[in-house]
Structures are given as C-alpha cells and as structure tokens.
Design an enzyme around this catalytic site. Structure first.
Site, PDB file in Angstrom:
ATOM      1  N   TYR A  46      12.668 -34.683 -17.503  1.00  0.00           N
ATOM      2  CA  TYR A  46      11.205 -34.651 -17.484  1.00  0.00           C
ATOM      3  C   TYR A  46      10.687 -34.814 -16.056  1.00  0.00           C
ATOM      4  O   TYR A  46      11.412 -35.245 -15.146  1.00  0.00           O
ATOM      5  CB  TYR A  46      10.614 -35.746 -18.380  1.00  0.00           C
ATOM      6  CG  TYR A  46      10.798 -37.163 -17.863  1.00  0.00           C
ATOM      7  CD1 TYR A  46       9.861 -37.750 -17.012  1.00  0.00           C
ATOM      8  CD2 TYR A  46      11.916 -37.915 -18.231  1.00  0.00           C
ATOM      9  CE1 TYR A  46      10.038 -39.045 -16.540  1.00  0.00           C
ATOM     10  CE2 TYR A  46      12.095 -39.209 -17.769  1.00  0.00           C
ATOM     11  CZ  TYR A  46      11.144 -39.769 -16.918  1.00  0.00           C
ATOM     12  OH  TYR A  46      11.317 -41.038 -16.436  1.00  0.00           O
TER      13      TYR A  46
ATOM     14  N   LYS B 196       0.830  -1.203   0.000  1.00  0.00           N
ATOM     15  CA  LYS B 196       0.000   0.000   0.000  1.00  0.00           C
ATOM     16  C   LYS B 196       0.868   1.257   0.000  1.00  0.00           C
ATOM     17  O   LYS B 196       0.643   2.181  -0.800  1.00  0.00           O
ATOM     18  CB  LYS B 196      -0.926  -0.016   1.214  1.00  0.00           C
ATOM     19  CG  LYS B 196      -1.907   1.146   1.268  1.00  0.00           C
ATOM     20  CD  LYS B 196      -2.810   1.048   2.511  1.00  0.00           C
ATOM     21  CE  LYS B 196      -3.674  -0.179   2.447  1.00  0.00           C
ATOM     22  NZ  LYS B 196      -4.600  -0.278   3.605  1.00  0.00           N
TER      23      LYS B 196
ATOM     24  N   MET C 146      -5.531  -7.111   9.309  1.00  0.00           N
ATOM     25  CA  MET C 146      -4.928  -6.258  10.330  1.00  0.00           C
ATOM     26  C   MET C 146      -5.813  -5.038  10.568  1.00  0.00           C
ATOM     27  O   MET C 146      -6.857  -4.883   9.945  1.00  0.00           O
ATOM     28  CB  MET C 146      -3.499  -5.871   9.920  1.00  0.00           C
ATOM     29  CG  MET C 146      -2.543  -7.060   9.949  1.00  0.00           C
ATOM     30  SD  MET C 146      -0.878  -6.649   9.391  1.00  0.00           S
ATOM     31  CE  MET C 146      -1.118  -6.487   7.628  1.00  0.00           C
TER      32      MET C 146
ATOM     33  N   GLY D 243      -8.220  -7.077   5.290  1.00  0.00           N
ATOM     34  CA  GLY D 243      -9.021  -7.243   6.491  1.00  0.00           C
ATOM     35  C   GLY D 243      -8.352  -7.972   7.629  1.00  0.00           C
ATOM     36  O   GLY D 243      -8.950  -8.162   8.699  1.00  0.00           O
TER      37      GLY D 243
ATOM     38  N   ARG E  99      -3.900  -1.469  -5.873  1.00  0.00           N
ATOM     39  CA  ARG E  99      -3.114  -2.705  -5.762  1.00  0.00           C
ATOM     40  C   ARG E  99      -3.541  -3.618  -6.895  1.00  0.00           C
ATOM     41  O   ARG E  99      -4.612  -3.447  -7.486  1.00  0.00           O
ATOM     42  CB  ARG E  99      -3.354  -3.382  -4.409  1.00  0.00           C
ATOM     43  CG  ARG E  99      -4.805  -3.765  -4.143  1.00  0.00           C
ATOM     44  CD  ARG E  99      -5.003  -4.217  -2.714  1.00  0.00           C
ATOM     45  NE  ARG E  99      -6.419  -4.405  -2.386  1.00  0.00           N
ATOM     46  CZ  ARG E  99      -6.890  -4.527  -1.159  1.00  0.00           C
ATOM     47  NH1 ARG E  99      -6.062  -4.466  -0.128  1.00  0.00           N
ATOM     48  NH2 ARG E  99      -8.170  -4.703  -0.943  1.00  0.00           N
TER      49      ARG E  99
ATOM     50  N   HIS F 118      -2.137 -43.390   0.705  1.00  0.00           N
ATOM     51  CA  HIS F 118      -2.591 -44.198  -0.431  1.00  0.00           C
ATOM     52  C   HIS F 118      -3.838 -43.588  -1.057  1.00  0.00           C
ATOM     53  O   HIS F 118      -3.944 -43.433  -2.272  1.00  0.00           O
ATOM     54  CB  HIS F 118      -2.884 -45.630   0.032  1.00  0.00           C
ATOM     55  CG  HIS F 118      -3.452 -46.508  -1.049  1.00  0.00           C
ATOM     56  ND1 HIS F 118      -4.807 -46.607  -1.279  1.00  0.00           N
ATOM     57  CD2 HIS F 118      -2.849 -47.283  -1.974  1.00  0.00           C
ATOM     58  CE1 HIS F 118      -5.012 -47.434  -2.294  1.00  0.00           C
ATOM     59  NE2 HIS F 118      -3.842 -47.851  -2.740  1.00  0.00           N
TER      60      HIS F 118
ATOM     61  N   CYS G  25       8.961 -39.251 -10.959  1.00  0.00           N
ATOM     62  CA  CYS G  25       7.601 -39.736 -11.198  1.00  0.00           C
ATOM     63  C   CYS G  25       6.787 -39.819  -9.922  1.00  0.00           C
ATOM     64  O   CYS G  25       5.707 -40.399  -9.909  1.00  0.00           O
ATOM     65  CB  CYS G  25       7.626 -41.094 -11.897  1.00  0.00           C
ATOM     66  SG  CYS G  25       8.417 -42.402 -10.928  1.00  0.00           S
TER      67      CYS G  25
ATOM     68  N   ARG H 186      -3.446   3.023   8.844  1.00  0.00           N
ATOM     69  CA  ARG H 186      -3.759   1.741   8.213  1.00  0.00           C
ATOM     70  C   ARG H 186      -2.509   0.865   8.111  1.00  0.00           C
ATOM     71  O   ARG H 186      -1.399   1.362   7.994  1.00  0.00           O
ATOM     72  CB  ARG H 186      -4.303   1.942   6.796  1.00  0.00           C
ATOM     73  CG  ARG H 186      -5.544   2.808   6.672  1.00  0.00           C
ATOM     74  CD  ARG H 186      -5.863   3.033   5.201  1.00  0.00           C
ATOM     75  NE  ARG H 186      -6.935   3.982   4.975  1.00  0.00           N
ATOM     76  CZ  ARG H 186      -8.205   3.663   4.711  1.00  0.00           C
ATOM     77  NH1 ARG H 186      -8.535   2.394   4.660  1.00  0.00           N
ATOM     78  NH2 ARG H 186      -9.105   4.592   4.503  1.00  0.00           N
TER      79      ARG H 186
ATOM     80  N   SER I  61      14.387 -42.981 -13.131  1.00  0.00           N
ATOM     81  CA  SER I  61      13.223 -42.210 -12.697  1.00  0.00           C
ATOM     82  C   SER I  61      13.246 -42.183 -11.177  1.00  0.00           C
ATOM     83  O   SER I  61      13.242 -43.234 -10.537  1.00  0.00           O
ATOM     84  CB  SER I  61      11.925 -42.842 -13.200  1.00  0.00           C
ATOM     85  OG  SER I  61      10.817 -42.038 -12.835  1.00  0.00           O
TER      86      SER I  61
ATOM     87  N   ARG J  46       6.445 -49.415 -15.168  1.00  0.00           N
ATOM     88  CA  ARG J  46       7.078 -49.945 -13.967  1.00  0.00           C
ATOM     89  C   ARG J  46       6.509 -51.327 -13.700  1.00  0.00           C
ATOM     90  O   ARG J  46       5.297 -51.485 -13.534  1.00  0.00           O
ATOM     91  CB  ARG J  46       6.814 -49.032 -12.766  1.00  0.00           C
ATOM     92  CG  ARG J  46       7.494 -49.525 -11.498  1.00  0.00           C
ATOM     93  CD  ARG J  46       7.238 -48.603 -10.326  1.00  0.00           C
ATOM     94  NE  ARG J  46       5.865 -48.710  -9.817  1.00  0.00           N
ATOM     95  CZ  ARG J  46       5.337 -47.908  -8.891  1.00  0.00           C
ATOM     96  NH1 ARG J  46       6.065 -46.916  -8.407  1.00  0.00           N
ATOM     97  NH2 ARG J  46       4.104 -48.069  -8.480  1.00  0.00           N
TER      98      ARG J  46
END
Length: 888
Positions: A863, A28, A109, A107, A354, A470, A843, A98, A776, A632
C-alpha cells in the site's frame, strides 16, 4: 549520421513516415505523414529529423554531410507535386518552415511563412493569382517574419513602420492597404533589415531556406523553449524536427479562409464543434488578435449572439468536408484532435493535427465518452488522464475570468486557492477565525507549535522552506492551500507587517494564496469549487479494478478521515499522534508533562491528556470502521512542544510550582543541536515510557468503545534503529494489552509494526521483521537520513542539483529510486525472507507521487499512504502502474 535518412517526404496519398515515428519526425511531422496515408488533403512537404537538430547543436550549428543535396531533391519533389518550382520566376513554390518536437510546445519555437518570395517571385505570384495586393501583402509578411526570426530584427521595428505609414496616409487598418501601399512597405522593410541587421535581405530562395532551417533548429534552445521544457519535464536532448511544407493561402479573397478547430470542446469535453476561423486571412491572423475570429458552427454563432456568419453558413461545402475530416481523424487517432486548416479558393487543406490540450474536467468526459462510443478501452481511458492533473478537480481553483494583481511567487506547496486577511501568528489566526473571519497565516516558516493556526487559517504562506518543509507537509495534510519559500517577502513580526518590493502588507490586509501555481495575489480573488462529476466516478471505478496497491490516507482529524473515505481511501496509513496535541489546551498539558519536576506532576499531565487522546481515537475508529488504521505513536522532538525561553511563562510556572527563571533554564537545557536526529520517536519511549503507555491505554480504551463496529488497528513505533529496541516496545504494548484483558475480559486485537526511517533500520530489516508484523517506510525522513539533507533547507540548493542533472528529480517530491529506493527494495526483500506475510507500505509525502507509486508497484509493496486530497491521484497512478506492468 552518415547512415541516417535525413529527409522524410509526404504528399497526397503517400508519406515516408507515419505516426509511430514521432521521436524522429516530431509530433507534427509524424501526424502530417499519417494524414497523408489516410488520404486527407495535406499540402506536400518534407520533414527534417530530430537527429539533424541534435547533430546541428552538437557541431557548432553545422549541417551533416549530404544534408543540402537531400533538401534540394526533396524540394524538387514538392514542386513537382504542387506543379510549381522553388525560386521560379513564372510559377514560384512558396513554403512554410515550422518546428515540431515530439511533445507539443505551442509557440515556444520559431516559424517562417511564405518563404521563397523575393523581388522577382512576388511579381510572379501576383500574375499567377491575379491578385497583386495579395502578393505584396504576402511578401511584407515574409519580410517581417524572416527579418525577426532569422536576421534578429525586432518585430517592433516593422510594426512601427506600418503605424507610421498609416499616419502618413490617413489609413486606419491593414485591410485598407492596397497593392502599392504594401509595395512601399516592403521597400521600407528591406531598408530596416539592412540598417538593423547590417546585411541585406537575401534574394536567393535557398539562402532564405538555409537561414530559416538554422533559425528553427536554434530556437530549440531559446529561453522560452528551455523554460517550457523545464515546466513540462521535456528532455533537452529530444531536439526538434523541421517541417518544410508548400504554402496554401487563406488570404486569396472571400472564397479563402483559415482557422483552428477542435473535434470536441476542450473546456468541458462535450462532443461539439469548437473553434474559430477568419475569411481572407493567413494562419497567424487568427492567433495574433488583429481581427476577431468567427465561429465555425451556426449553433455556436447563435448562442453567442454574433451577427457575422459562421463557416457553416459562409462555406457550407468546406464546412461539411471539415466535419468529415474530424470524423476520420478521431476514429483513427482515438482522441480529441486540435486541427489547423486553410481553405484556398474553396479547397480545404489540413495543415496540422495533434491531440488537443484540454482541461482535466474535459479530459475525464472525453475519455469516458470515447470508451462508451467504442473508440477506446477502459484501460486506455484510465491511461489517458494525468494523475497529478486531478488536483485541479479536488481543490477550489481561481476563477480564470477574474484578474487580480500578483505581488509575488513562491513554491506551489499545497494546491488550492483561498483568500483571507493576513495574520502573523498562529494564536492570532485562531482568534480571528473564532470571530468568523477568514485569515491567511503568514510566517517566515512554521513549526509544530503553529498547527492550531494552520488549521484555523484558510491558507498558509511562508517566506522560507521548500516543497517538503513543515508548512508544506502539514498544509497538504490539512487540505490548506500553501505557498512556501516566497523569498521576496520580508516579515516584521514586531511591526505586524511584511514588505514585498514596494508593497507593504499589514495585518488585516486581504491576500489570495494560489497553492496550485505558487502565486500570491493582492486582494480577494473568487474561486471555483471542485465538482466531482459522474465521469470522475466512472473513471476511478475502472481504475480501482486494476489496482494491486491499496491506497490509504495520512489523517488524524475527523474531517481528514471523512474526506479520505469520501475520496476512496482504504484506511488510514498514518495517524500522526503528535498533531493531536497542538491545540492550546493540550499543548499546555504536554508542556507540563515535559517540564514536570517529579513523577507526580508528570502523572497529573498524563491523566489530563489520556481522555483527550481516547476521544480522538474513538472518532477516528468510528469513521474508519472496518478499515485499517495505522497509529504512529508520538514522534517529534520534545523541544518542539516547548515555548521559547523569551515567551510569557507565568501560567506554566504557576502550574508547575517553579520560578520562571528555573523554567527557562529547563527549556534551554532541552534544546538540541540537531533535533531531527535527536530525542524523538522510540528514543522518547525509552527515556520516558509513560508517554507511550498513556497513548497505548487510550488506543485500547477507544477500541473497547468501538468494539461493535471496529476498525483494524495497527500500532507503529517510529524511528526504530535496532531489533532489541523494537522488542522492548512490542513487549510494552503486549504488557498493557494483558492489563486491558485482565481488567475488561477482552484482549484488544491489533498488530505491531515499525517505521523504516533510517538506513540502519533498512539494513537490519530481517531482524526487525522477527518482531514487526508490518513496515511503513517513512520516506521523508529516510530521504533526509540517506542523503544527509535537511528537507527544510533543500530548496536553497536542490534545484541546482536537478538542473545540472546530478539528480533526476527533487528527492523530497519524487523518491530517489537509485539511492533511497535501493534501501526500500532491499529492506522489503530482507523482511519477507524473515516473515513472508509481512505487510509493507510507505507513508511519506511520496505516497502521492505517481513516479514513486510506480516504484512501489514494481518492488511489490502492499500500500501507499498520502494526504487525503492525493488519494484519487494515488488510486489512478496505482492503476496505471499496474496496467503498464501487466504489459511488460
């Protein structure tokens, strides 16, 4: 702080600071200074730096030496600029105080307005403005705000006084109050402050000022600010600046107003005036909801059907000037602006600007449009979008206009939202889905045995587990919304019900799972389907031109592979073949294989499984024609395929020709104390090579079936710990390839590689690279084995490690670069020393995390591979990482 500048002044046409000092002046303060340099109408003021906040909080809430003298001098300068004097009984200067962090924290603070009013200056204000009611209304607002923010008197006490006064005097709304009414209210306000705070409201304006500045600095560490910083990853040590600015008044009659405006629509990104205003009001009235704000433009008013005039119609000159300010600010900041303004008796003032918050859809449109308008480059457009925010575009989301009761929260493990009837078992989920019913699978935790139910369900909810459990990992791969670790849920499997506080969920009750926020809602909540607009396509096309990292997907079903291609994946980086065995028919055959009494029974099971595997591979290779597919071979612990000893084993015992008692004994004997470090991966191939041999034959047969338009096949061995072990498996694959060539006349073309999932493999990477053509990094397991932490249990204590600063982030969400990252970097270097052209990727779930992708770019991996829904995120993150690296 003795050598630091404490106060940065600003006013019409001058400012000590500029937009580049946001770390010191806050967003600000820096933007107020910048607007002054642009010649925009900004009330004079000064900014107290974030360094003062840091000092204040580190020194028992004391100001640094010279602070008060610097503030007094700055206040005198503001008074001169405004033609007023702070505390003067003739022409009093009033100010706002402010907060202003370098990151927007709306909002979170505290703010104090109208500071400088007291029993004397209120009379002077009335005389100067010629409006006694305005003066006393301003004073009561100040008393209420100062009493609440600085003196700790609850806002409710003041509202209660106003309500009581209305009742006593038959008044219905604040607008009906006259000057004498507000004068009486002020008297009552001062009395309640004395009673509740135990001290009188300070009449000295400078005492007021010191109290307000202290309150704003202290509010950096209030609960809501701390929580917001945690949610937004804002560092605690940044601190806030404080902006002290001359007050201008939007409540000085019908020629005054106040409002909030966006230079473009923050919901859809259209280039149109968007915002609200109120006549004869102060800024807090717009956001407090006491009065209904009005539209800025005539078009917006007509579209809404509202009769009250827009700002364009009510104050056309001020509206025209506001449009000019919009153009100046957008052209200067090159971004959509969120502006607060006040019109005081026909004169426009800009109180703040802003970069405006916006939806992801709006952000894409604004970035693409501004590039086309010549305001920003394609690089800047790409850098504007938060990669993780793209998840909002790729999954169904809850309709924000519909309210549904929230019953609990957990961890947002897999994004998207879906509703369905609660079921408590995977078998039930599959059965209900077959009947055409939408279901949500609710489990304490999931295991690989539940994969068929997770696939069938619209969403998954667990009471245990973390973001990388999982349930979370599989749900993300399947594209199912998932909330994990909702610990308030108590599940009774036998009773087929769950208890959440006083709420009882029975099987068949409908709930909604919002995997984006972690919320669980009672009943059906409408969702909005994703829309991948032309702006999305344009931005991703620009991003792909910068990327050095290829982006692949983790996928093993045709639906996942097709989704991956649609989202721009450049191949499959991980086919988890174990997931292909979990439908009801195949898992039975796998159990027959594992529990077989002799070689004949094992071969019978393998003969049933091989054509199923071949069919799976043909479908994947066809979809991914021309692209790499990394397969795999079977990885999870064998016991995860097995039923529990207490399950009904009749069909299995009859097929294998053994008693149920003998079968239960075999199942018990296969149990392991630590299965994640047990009989899995390459170890399975060493002790039961026929399983990998079956998979390899199925791969080669599928390659033969798709040879007219082949995919590029990469075969990967999991959980490797030694070069000799890897050599043994490579020899197995090459031997079977010899057989394939002898039988069919053509040798299958493929490459062989290794997962790097344990520290020993990373340490011996140079040796492994003599056999592997690619690596990998399985960063999920590598993180577990390096940190000695189970990802399924980490959610119980890992947040404390992050909160206390022991770890920067949850290492299962963002790669632990200072630990696991060193192993990855070292292994990559060692591998390239042996084999310069070795292909390297990751991976694990980290493959879709922007911070991890930046690390992969830095250490030169080829990759990343992630779940299909994260492919666009990874593409954008990889482009941003490349752009940042190119500028260093």
């Amino acid at each position: 702080m003795s050598d630091s500048k404490l106060v940065y002044a600003f006013g019409t046409g001058f400012a000590d600071g500029n937009a580049g000092l946001s770390a010191l002046l806050g967003g600000k303060g820096a933007n107020l200074a910048e607007m002054c340099h642009l010649g925009l109408p900004v009330p004079a003021g000064f900014t107290l730096t974030t360094e003062i906040c840091t000092y204040f909080n580190a020194h028992d809430e004391q100001f640094p030496d010279g602070f008060e003298a610097a503030v007094v001098a700055a206040m005198d300068k503001v008074g001169t600029e405004q033609g007023k004097r702070f505390g003067d009984d003739q022409t009093p200067l009033l100010v706002s105080v402010r907060s202003g962090s370098r990151a927007s924290m709306p909002g979170m603070m505290d703010t104090v307005l109208n500071l400088g009013l007291n029993d004397v200056t209120v009379e002077a204000l009335a005389k100067v403005t010629g409006d006694e009611r305005f003066a006393w209304d301003s004073y009561r607002r100040f008393l209420q705000m100062f009493g609440d923010v600085v003196m700790g008197v609850s806002h409710d006490f003041f509202e209660e006084i106003i309500d009581d006064y209305k009742y006593e005097n038959a008044l219905t709304e604040d607008a009906a109050f006259g000057a004498d009414d507000w004068r009486d209210i002020c008297k009552r306000f001062r009395a309640i402050i004395q009673d509740e705070a135990g001290q009188a409201f300070p009449q000295d304006p400078y005492e007021q000022l010191w109290g307000a500045i202290r309150a704003v600095f202290k509010s950096w560490n209030n609960r809501r600010a701390i929580t917001y910083r945690q949610l937004q990853n804002i560092p605690d040590d940044w601190g806030t600046a404080v902006n002290v600015q001359a007050m201008v008044f939007g409540n000085l009659g019908e020629s005054s107003a106040t409002g909030v405006a966006f230079t473009r629509n923050p919901s859809n990104g259209e280039k149109e005036i968007y915002g609200e205003y109120l006549l004869n009001a102060q800024g807090e009235d717009v956001v407090a909801g006491i009065r209904t704000p009005l539209y800025l433009s005539k078009k917006a008013r007509l579209d809404s059907g509202l009769e009250e005039l827009s700002l364009e119609e009510e104050m056309p000159e001020s509206y025209a000037e506001l449009l000019r300010v919009f153009e100046v600010l957008e052209n200067h900041f090159c971004d959509m602006q969120d502006i607060e303004f006040t019109i005081e008796r026909g004169r426009l003032f800009i109180l703040q600007t802003r970069n405006g918050k916006r939806t992801v859809k709006a952000g894409l449109k604004i970035s693409v449009a501004m590039q086309q308008e010549g305001l920003i480059s394609k690089d800047q457009a790409v850098m504007r979008i938060d990669p993780m925010a793209l998840e909002q575009l790729l999954h169904p989301t809850l309709d924000p206009n519909v309210h549904v009761e929230e019953i609990t929260r957990g961890l947002p493990a897999s994004p998207g939202a879906a509703s369905g009837a609660v079921v408590f078992s995977a078998d039930r989920a599959e059965a209900e889905t077959a009947l055409g019913h939408d279901v949500v699978l609710l489990r304490m935790e999931t295991s690989p045995e539940d994969i068929h139910g997770m696939y069938a369900a619209k969403a998954v909810l667990t009471s245990r587990g973390g973001m990388t459990s999982h349930a979370a990992v599989v749900a993300r791969g399947l594209g199912r919304p998932c909330v994990s670790g909702a610990s308030a849920i108590q599940i009774d499997y036998d009773g087929r019900q769950a208890k959440i506080g006083k709420t009882i969920l029975r099987e068949g009750d409908v709930i909604t799972v919002d995997g984006t926020s972690g919320r669980v809602l009672l009943g059906h909540a409408p969702t909005l389907e994703p829309e991948l607009s032309g702006d999305f396509g344009n931005l991703m096309q620009w991003a792909d031109k910068h990327r050095g990292l290829a982006v692949r997907a983790n996928a093993e079903t045709p639906a996942e592979a097709e989704r991956a291609r649609r989202f721009g994946a450049q191949g499959i980086g991980l086919v988890r073949t174990e997931h292909m065995f979990f439908d009801a028919r195949r898992i039975f055959d796998m159990r027959c294989l594992i529990l077989a009494a002799d070689a004949k029974q094992r071969q019978t099971a393998l003969d049933r499984l091989q054509p199923e595997q071949e069919k799976d591979f043909v479908e994947l290779f066809t979809i991914m024609a021309g692209l790499p597919v990394t397969i795999r071979l079977l990885d999870p612990p064998l016991h995860e395929f097995l039923p529990h000893p207490e399950d009904d084993l009749q069909q299995l015992s009859e097929t294998l020709g053994v008693t149920e008692e003998d079968l239960r004994l075999r199942i018990t004997n296969l149990a392991e104390a630590n299965p994640m470090l047990g009989h899995r991966g390459a170890r399975l191939a060493v002790t039961a090579p026929e399983i990998y041999q079956m998979q390899l034959r199925a791969i080669f047969a599928a390659m033969r079936a798709t040879q007219d338009n082949p995919a590029k096949i990469e075969i990967m061995f999991p959980l490797i710990i030694d070069a000799a072990e890897l050599a043994y498996l490579c020899d197995m694959a090459q031997g079977l390839a010899d057989e394939e060539e002898a039988a069919h006349g053509t040798r299958p073309e493929f490459t062989l590689g290794s997962m790097i999932e344990v520290p020993r493999a990373a340490l011996l990477a140079d040796q492994l690279a003599t056999h592997a053509e690619f690596f990998s990094f399985g960063t999920n397991d590598l993180t577990q084995t390096t940190l000695g932490v189970s990802r399924d249990d980490a959610g119980k204590y890992m947040p404390s490690y992050v909160e206390k600063g022991f770890l920067a982030d949850d290492p299962f969400i963002s790669l632990d670069q200072s630990g696991v990252g060193i192993l990855v970097d070292m292994a990559a270097t060692k591998a390239r020393h042996t084999r310069p052209d070795i292909k390297l990727g990751i991976c694990g779930e980290h493959g879709g995390d922007p911070q991890t992708i930046e690390f992969c770019q830095r250490v030169g991996l080829d990759y990343v591979s992630c779940s299909p829904y994260r492919v666009p995120i990874a593409r954008l993150a990889a482009a941003q990482a490349a752009i940042r690296q190119s500028k260093k």
